[in-house]
Write a protein that holds these residues in place. Sequence first.
Motif, PDB file in Angstrom:
ATOM      1  N   THR A  42     -31.702   9.813   2.473  1.00 16.04           N
ATOM      2  CA  THR A  42     -32.012  10.268   3.829  1.00 16.04           C
ATOM      3  C   THR A  42     -32.417  11.743   3.895  1.00 16.04           C
ATOM      4  O   THR A  42     -33.387  12.062   4.583  1.00 16.04           O
ATOM      5  CB  THR A  42     -30.844   9.960   4.777  1.00 16.04           C
ATOM      6  OG1 THR A  42     -30.633   8.541   4.777  1.00 16.04           O
ATOM      7  CG2 THR A  42     -31.137  10.416   6.190  1.00 16.04           C
ATOM      8  N   GLY A  48     -37.313   8.719   8.554  1.00 14.19           N
ATOM      9  CA  GLY A  48     -36.920   7.327   8.732  1.00 14.19           C
ATOM     10  C   GLY A  48     -37.161   6.466   7.517  1.00 14.19           C
ATOM     11  O   GLY A  48     -37.967   6.792   6.648  1.00 14.19           O
ATOM     12  N   THR A  50     -36.091   2.030   6.179  1.00  8.80           N
ATOM     13  CA  THR A  50     -35.487   0.744   6.535  1.00  8.80           C
ATOM     14  C   THR A  50     -34.779   0.196   5.302  1.00  8.80           C
ATOM     15  O   THR A  50     -35.322   0.254   4.191  1.00  8.80           O
ATOM     16  CB  THR A  50     -36.560  -0.251   7.011  1.00  8.80           C
ATOM     17  OG1 THR A  50     -37.239   0.312   8.132  1.00  8.80           O
ATOM     18  CG2 THR A  50     -35.949  -1.583   7.417  1.00  8.80           C
TER      19      THR A  50
END
Length: 114
Positions: A42, A48, A50
């Motif tokens: 991160t 972002g 997924t």
Amino acid sequence: ADPLCDGARPTLSAQLLFGLSRPDGGIIPQRAFDRFLAERITPRFPDGLTVFSGRGQWRGPDGRRVHEAARIVLIVTGATPEAVAALRSIQEEYREHFAQGAVGLVLQRSCALF
């Protein structure tokens, strides 16, 4: 501008393929994977990503098929040398931290519109 993207931004789509089985027969706990995600992935890709749960298979050294739980992390980012270097670092850090024989990395040029 890439005419094939038709208004979308040219990007790099990366899939990191993480096995959750340890060589000693143990399993990498969800909390350990989540910590790795929070601390190592991160920060490098804060815009972002997924995470998918999966079930992988591969051929072991003896030729037999091995099945294991897996996590797939999909990251859509700019197609830069820095992004590729960050992805390679993540791949190596996971392999070393969790004693994995390999961590898959699939890179594709893509177009994205968010």
